[in-house]
Scaffold this motif. Structure first.
Motif, PDB file in Angstrom:
ATOM      1  N   ASP A  35      24.716  21.260  50.643  1.00 43.27           N
ATOM      2  CA  ASP A  35      23.508  21.643  51.324  1.00 43.27           C
ATOM      3  C   ASP A  35      22.370  20.604  50.952  1.00 43.27           C
ATOM      4  OD1 ASP A  35      21.982  23.065  53.242  1.00 43.27           O
ATOM      5  OD2 ASP A  35      21.222  24.405  51.645  1.00 43.27           O
ATOM      6  N   GLY A  36      22.785  19.344  50.900  1.00 42.76           N
ATOM      7  CA  GLY A  36      21.562  18.271  50.776  1.00 42.76           C
ATOM      8  C   GLY A  36      21.490  17.860  49.264  1.00 42.76           C
ATOM      9  N   GLN A  56      17.519  16.759  49.038  1.00 43.46           N
ATOM     10  CA  GLN A  56      17.162  17.398  50.313  1.00 43.46           C
ATOM     11  C   GLN A  56      16.786  18.880  50.115  1.00 43.46           C
ATOM     12  OE1 GLN A  56      19.558  16.431  53.833  1.00 43.46           O
ATOM     13  NE2 GLN A  56      20.300  14.516  52.698  1.00 43.46           N
ATOM     14  N   ARG A  57      15.748  19.176  51.086  1.00 47.63           N
ATOM     15  CA  ARG A  57      15.426  20.629  50.715  1.00 47.63           C
ATOM     16  C   ARG A  57      16.608  21.421  51.733  1.00 47.63           C
ATOM     17  NH1 ARG A  57      10.943  23.899  50.821  1.00 47.63           N
ATOM     18  NH2 ARG A  57       9.655  22.039  50.409  1.00 47.63           N
ATOM     19  N   GLY A  58      17.396  22.191  51.228  1.00 45.68           N
ATOM     20  CA  GLY A  58      18.685  22.706  52.047  1.00 45.68           C
ATOM     21  C   GLY A  58      18.363  24.058  52.613  1.00 45.68           C
ATOM     22  N   HIS A  59      19.183  24.706  53.281  1.00 45.41           N
ATOM     23  CA  HIS A  59      18.905  25.963  53.874  1.00 45.41           C
ATOM     24  C   HIS A  59      19.488  27.322  53.263  1.00 45.41           C
ATOM     25  CE1 HIS A  59      17.837  23.402  57.660  1.00 45.41           C
ATOM     26  NE2 HIS A  59      19.353  22.997  57.324  1.00 45.41           N
ATOM     27  N   ASP A  63      19.614  30.734  44.412  1.00 50.00           N
ATOM     28  CA  ASP A  63      20.639  31.545  43.831  1.00 50.00           C
ATOM     29  C   ASP A  63      21.800  31.098  44.226  1.00 50.00           C
ATOM     30  OD1 ASP A  63      18.818  32.441  41.983  1.00 50.00           O
ATOM     31  OD2 ASP A  63      18.426  34.223  42.903  1.00 50.00           O
ATOM     32  N   ILE A  64      22.015  31.269  45.726  1.00 50.88           N
ATOM     33  CA  ILE A  64      23.276  30.855  45.974  1.00 50.88           C
ATOM     34  C   ILE A  64      23.566  29.321  45.955  1.00 50.88           C
ATOM     35  CG2 ILE A  64      24.761  30.626  48.131  1.00 50.88           C
ATOM     36  CD1 ILE A  64      23.547  32.934  49.206  1.00 50.88           C
ATOM     37  N   MET A  65      22.820  28.383  46.098  1.00 51.02           N
ATOM     38  CA  MET A  65      22.874  27.028  45.907  1.00 51.02           C
ATOM     39  C   MET A  65      23.429  26.737  44.298  1.00 51.02           C
ATOM     40  SD  MET A  65      22.501  24.596  48.238  1.00 51.02           S
ATOM     41  CE  MET A  65      21.643  23.183  47.409  1.00 51.02           C
ATOM     42  N   ASP A  92       9.057  22.500  44.506  1.00 52.42           N
ATOM     43  CA  ASP A  92       8.677  23.138  43.456  1.00 52.42           C
ATOM     44  C   ASP A  92      10.180  23.828  42.732  1.00 52.42           C
ATOM     45  OD1 ASP A  92      10.239  24.692  45.337  1.00 52.42           O
ATOM     46  OD2 ASP A  92       8.974  26.530  45.448  1.00 52.42           O
ATOM     47  N   LEU A  93      11.238  22.997  42.828  1.00 51.83           N
ATOM     48  CA  LEU A  93      12.254  23.329  42.127  1.00 51.83           C
ATOM     49  C   LEU A  93      12.329  23.332  40.714  1.00 51.83           C
ATOM     50  CD1 LEU A  93      15.502  23.736  42.049  1.00 51.83           C
ATOM     51  CD2 LEU A  93      15.927  21.342  42.218  1.00 51.83           C
TER      52      LEU A  93
END
Length: 263
Positions: A35-36, A56-59, A63-65, A92-93
C-alpha cells in the motif's frame, strides 16, 4: 553539526534527488510494496536495507498496515523498523508511532557536497588506491566491522544485485597494509560515498580524508557534479572530516521500532 555562516544547504529538489539516489543505492533483492510503503527485508547489517520506507500515503488504516508489515518482517526473521525522513508519508507517521510507544534511535545526517571541483588527492607516501569487486569489498569491510558471515554475504548480495553500480576501493600502504576503504555509487550526476572505514590502528593519520578526496575526484571524472553521504549524528570525528571536505547538512532521518532490542 551546526551550519557555518558560509554554508548553504542544498535545494529541496536536490535533497529529494539525494533521497531517491540513496534508496536506489541501498536496494536489496528482498523487497516488496505494501500500500505504497517500501519493505526492505535483507538480513544484512545496514538498516537502510532492512526497514520500511513509507513513500506514499496509503489507503489502509495504520494498524492494519503495521500488522501486514509486522508479518512480513517476522517471516524474514527481522525486527520491524520504520525509517522516518522529511519525505515520509503520511507526514504524521512519526508522531503516530511515538504515541504507540515506538522507540526512536540512530539519528542520522544526510550531507551533501555541492558542485564538485577538480582536485589532486594527497595520498600517503608510497600508497595506492586499489579498485576491488563487491565480493572482496564486502569481505574486507565486514571483517573490519566484525560482521558475522551471514551479514557479509547479505552485503555482497546487495552490492552485486544493485542497479546502481558500486565502485569499491582499498587505500593500501607500502606493504599492502589496509589504510582505509570506501565505495562510490554513481547515479546520473550524483555520487554517494558509502562504507568509509579506517582500521583502528590507522586512525588519526588523515587516511580517510585522503581516500574521500580520491573517491570524489574519480566521481567527478565520471560525470558527477554533487556528492552525498549518510553519517551517524553522534559520530563527531566523521562529521568533522566531512565538514572539512565541504559537505553540508541536507536533511536528517531516524528510525523507530516497537522492539526494545532492535538495532
Amino acid at each position: 553539526m551546526p551550519l557555518r555562516p558560509r554554508d548553504a544547504p542544498p535545494t529541496a529538489t536536490l535533497a529529494r534527488r539525494i533521497e531517491d539516489a540513496g534508496l536506489n543505492a541501498s536496494a536489496p533483492p528482498q523487497q516488496a510494496f505494501v500500500d505504497g510503503w517500501l519493505l526492505r527485508l535483507s538480513p544484512g547489517k545496514a538498516k537502510r536495507s532492512r526497514c520500511i520506507n513509507a513513500l506514499q500515503r496509503g489507503h489502509l488504516p495504520l494498524d492494519i498496515m503495521l500488522a501486514r508489515c509486522r508479518a512480513a518482517f517476522s517471516s524474514a526473521g527481522l525486527p520491524l523498523i520504520v525509517r522516518i525522513t522529511p519525505f515520509t508519508q503520511p507526514p504524521d507517521l512519526d508522531a503516530e508511532l511515538a504515541a504507540r510507544g515506538w522507540r526512536r534511535f540512530d539519528e542520522t545526517l544526510v550531507l551533501a557536497k555541492l558542485d564538485l571541483q577538480p582536485q589532486t588527492p594527497q595520498l600517503p607516501p608510497r600508497s595506492r588506491l586499489q579498485p576491488v569487486g563487491p565480493a572482496q569489498y564486502a569481505e574486507v569491510v565486514g571483517q573490519l566491522r566484525g560482521s558475522p558471515p551471514d551479514q557479509i554475504a547479505a552485503h555482497f548480495e546487495r552490492l552485486a544485485a544493485s542497479r546502481v553500480p558500486y565502485q569499491g576501493h582499498l587505500l593500501l600502504g607500502p606493504r599492502d597494509e589496509l589504510l582505509a576503504c570506501g565505495q562510490i555509487a554513481l547515479e546520473d550526476s550524483l555520487a554517494g560515498l558509502y562504507d568509509i572505514f579506517t582500521p583502528e590502528v590507522q586512525r588519526g593519520r588523515g587516511h580517510a580524508r585522503a581516500l574521500c578526496q580520491a573517491l570524489l575526484q574519480r566521481a567527478l571524472e565520471q560525470g558527477s557534479r554533487h556528492a552525498y553521504l549518510q553519517v551517524d549524528e553522534a559520530n563527531a570525528p566523521a562529521l568533522k572530516l566531512y565538514q572539512g571536505l565541504g559537505f553540508v547538512p541536507a536533511y536528517r532521518y531516524h528510525y523507530r521500532s516497537e522492539e526494545a532490542d532492535a538495532h
